[in-house]
Design a protein around this motif. Structure first.
Motif, PDB file in Angstrom:
ATOM      1  N   ARG A  64       0.803  -1.224   0.000  1.00  0.00           N
ATOM      2  CA  ARG A  64       0.000   0.000   0.000  1.00  0.00           C
ATOM      3  C   ARG A  64       0.835   1.273   0.000  1.00  0.00           C
ATOM      4  N   GLN A  65       2.074   1.189   0.507  1.00  0.00           N
ATOM      5  CA  GLN A  65       2.911   2.383   0.578  1.00  0.00           C
ATOM      6  C   GLN A  65       4.377   2.020   0.355  1.00  0.00           C
ATOM      7  N   VAL A  66       5.097   2.916  -0.295  1.00  0.00           N
ATOM      8  CA  VAL A  66       6.561   2.829  -0.380  1.00  0.00           C
ATOM      9  C   VAL A  66       7.143   4.160   0.073  1.00  0.00           C
ATOM     10  N   HIS A  67       8.151   4.077   0.941  1.00  0.00           N
ATOM     11  CA  HIS A  67       8.968   5.226   1.292  1.00  0.00           C
ATOM     12  C   HIS A  67      10.384   4.910   0.825  1.00  0.00           C
ATOM     13  N   ALA A  68      11.014   5.834   0.115  1.00  0.00           N
ATOM     14  CA  ALA A  68      12.384   5.601  -0.353  1.00  0.00           C
ATOM     15  C   ALA A  68      13.121   6.919  -0.463  1.00  0.00           C
ATOM     16  N   ASP A  69      14.416   6.876  -0.151  1.00  0.00           N
ATOM     17  CA  ASP A  69      15.232   8.090  -0.154  1.00  0.00           C
ATOM     18  C   ASP A  69      16.632   7.765  -0.662  1.00  0.00           C
ATOM     19  N   LEU A  70      17.197   8.696  -1.407  1.00  0.00           N
ATOM     20  CA  LEU A  70      18.602   8.570  -1.797  1.00  0.00           C
ATOM     21  C   LEU A  70      19.199   9.961  -1.949  1.00  0.00           C
ATOM     22  N   GLY A  71      20.308  10.205  -1.259  1.00  0.00           N
ATOM     23  CA  GLY A  71      20.952  11.498  -1.355  1.00  0.00           C
ATOM     24  C   GLY A  71      22.336  11.485  -0.736  1.00  0.00           C
ATOM     25  N   PHE A  72      23.102  12.510  -1.031  1.00  0.00           N
ATOM     26  CA  PHE A  72      24.400  12.710  -0.415  1.00  0.00           C
ATOM     27  C   PHE A  72      24.782  14.170  -0.582  1.00  0.00           C
ATOM     28  N   VAL A  73      25.790  14.608   0.154  1.00  0.00           N
ATOM     29  CA  VAL A  73      26.251  15.990   0.071  1.00  0.00           C
ATOM     30  C   VAL A  73      27.233  16.106  -1.089  1.00  0.00           C
ATOM     31  N   VAL A  74      26.915  16.937  -2.048  1.00  0.00           N
ATOM     32  CA  VAL A  74      27.811  17.179  -3.176  1.00  0.00           C
ATOM     33  C   VAL A  74      28.796  18.287  -2.779  1.00  0.00           C
ATOM     34  N   PRO A  75      30.079  17.985  -2.754  1.00  0.00           N
ATOM     35  CA  PRO A  75      31.055  19.003  -2.320  1.00  0.00           C
ATOM     36  C   PRO A  75      31.288  20.076  -3.373  1.00  0.00           C
ATOM     37  N   GLU A  76      31.928  21.148  -2.960  1.00  0.00           N
ATOM     38  CA  GLU A  76      32.203  22.246  -3.881  1.00  0.00           C
ATOM     39  C   GLU A  76      33.161  21.834  -4.991  1.00  0.00           C
ATOM     40  N   THR A  77      33.926  20.774  -4.745  1.00  0.00           N
ATOM     41  CA  THR A  77      34.901  20.305  -5.738  1.00  0.00           C
ATOM     42  C   THR A  77      34.295  19.354  -6.757  1.00  0.00           C
ATOM     43  N   ALA A  78      32.983  19.159  -6.715  1.00  0.00           N
ATOM     44  CA  ALA A  78      32.339  18.212  -7.630  1.00  0.00           C
ATOM     45  C   ALA A  78      32.552  18.616  -9.078  1.00  0.00           C
ATOM     46  N   GLY A  79      32.617  17.614  -9.944  1.00  0.00           N
ATOM     47  CA  GLY A  79      32.802  17.862 -11.367  1.00  0.00           C
ATOM     48  C   GLY A  79      31.572  18.480 -11.996  1.00  0.00           C
TER      49      GLY A  79
END
Length: 347
Positions: free
Chosen positions: A146-161
């Motif tokens: 009946r329900q799905v909870h899902a999360d995906l994330g991370f901190v992208v640093p200032e040096t990211a491409g």
């Protein structure tokens, strides 16, 4: 049979894929192509078998007669152009997710493929434990979802491409990370019938944090989040009328899952088959199976599902106000610059 892979572009995810390819029976890195001087040679030396060829252009890579299938690992905005190069050379393609920036471009990409095999590289859908949870859920082993909870994330640093921050390359949390919670909800609850969304945007116009509420044909609902600014849970759960299935971080390639029946003892769910490398190897092995069987599309990541989810992301972007050049450009005319050196990635 040995499948000779050609890898197009040498960014971070290409390195991860090449490393996992070593764990895949019947697979070898046949060739790699890069537009960055010396990058292909370094990559071939690190992951090849001594006979792996290094090409100084993508055209040379796809024209290599010893390459059986091309893995497109360039930035999002260039997938359509680079997949078309491979198709023109008669080569099947595994293309990194998202397949393209927009659904319209994905339709154009699949049209270019014709009868050649083409699959979006959604490795989560090939992970043996995720597949086992889906199989048992659809079989009714855990009741009605009946329900799905899902999360995906991370901190992208200032040096990211540039791939992670430049709008013209398709940067943003939704396309890079949010596609995983969306795909997970689609796998477990079925097709979407509508979405609502809210987001925080950067000054450049890309999305930094996104929350999505989804409705599904079954009547079930999903709550999905993604972030480029926070150390988010990266977990998922499926609630049914009989209990709950929990997948710990990182849910898109989980070490295990737990079934928590209402009023009963938790039951650990283990993978029914080996995970090849980090799990990218299972994706490569699946592609090889499809090629062996003469298929034009994957039964695990079918073209219709890829198009549906890109359409959902188009809708979400319209709601939150994220606009890319691909939204205006005609199919195949994206000419954004290439930055192959990826930085942090959710894989």
């Amino acid at each position: 049979m040995t499948t000779s892979w050609g890898i197009l572009a040498t960014g971070r995810i290409a390195h991860s894929f090449a490393a996992d390819l070593r764990h895949v029976p019947g697979a070898r890195l046949g060739a790699v192509g890069s537009r960055t001087p010396g990058s292909a040679e370094t990559f071939a030396h690190e992951y090849g078998d001594g006979s792996t060829r290094a090409h100084p252009s993508y055209d040379a890579l796809v024209a290599d007669p010893d390459v059986d299938v091309v893995y497109v690992a360039s930035p999002h905005a260039l997938h359509l152009e680079h997949a078309r190069l491979a198709f023109a050379a008669g080569k099947p393609v595994l293309c990194e997710k998202p397949l393209t920036i927009t659904r319209a471009d994905a339709e154009a990409l699949f049209e270019s493929a014709g009868d050649l095999f083409c699959m979006e590289a959604m490795w989560m859908a090939c992970h043996p434990l995720v597949r086992e949870v889906q199989r048992r859920l659809l079989a009714g082993d855990f009741g009605t979802p009946r329900q799905v909870h899902a999360d995906l994330g991370f901190v992208v640093p200032e040096t990211a491409g540039a791939r992670m921050v430049e709008r013209d390359l398709g940067a943003g949390a939704l396309l890079d990370m949010g596609i995983y919670p969306l795909t997970f909800a689609r796998m477990m609850l079925g097709p979407f019938t509508g979405v609502a969304a809210s987001a925080d945007l950067a000054g450049s116009g890309i999305d930094l944090d996104v929350a999505v509420a989804g409705r599904h044909e079954s009547g079930a609902v999903s709550a999905l989040t993604t972030s480029m600014t926070a150390k988010s849970p990266r977990s998922a759960s499926i609630a049914t009328d009989l209990g709950r299935i929990d997948l710990p971080a990182d849910f898109h390639h989980p070490p295990y899952a737990v079934w928590n029946p209402a009023g009963g003892e938790p039951q650990r769910i283990q993978t029914p088959a080996p995970v090849l490398g980090t799990g990218l190897g299972n994706e490569a092995a699946h592609v090889q199976d499809c090629l062996r069987d003469g298929l034009a599309e994957s039964p695990l990541v079918p073209r219709a599902q890829t198009l549906e989810l890109l359409g959902v992301m188009d809708d979400i972007r319209r709601i939150i106000g994220v606009h890319y050049p691909a939204d205006d450009a005609s199919a195949g005319q994206q000419t954004a610059p290439v930055d192959e050196v990826g930085r942090p990635h959710p894989r």
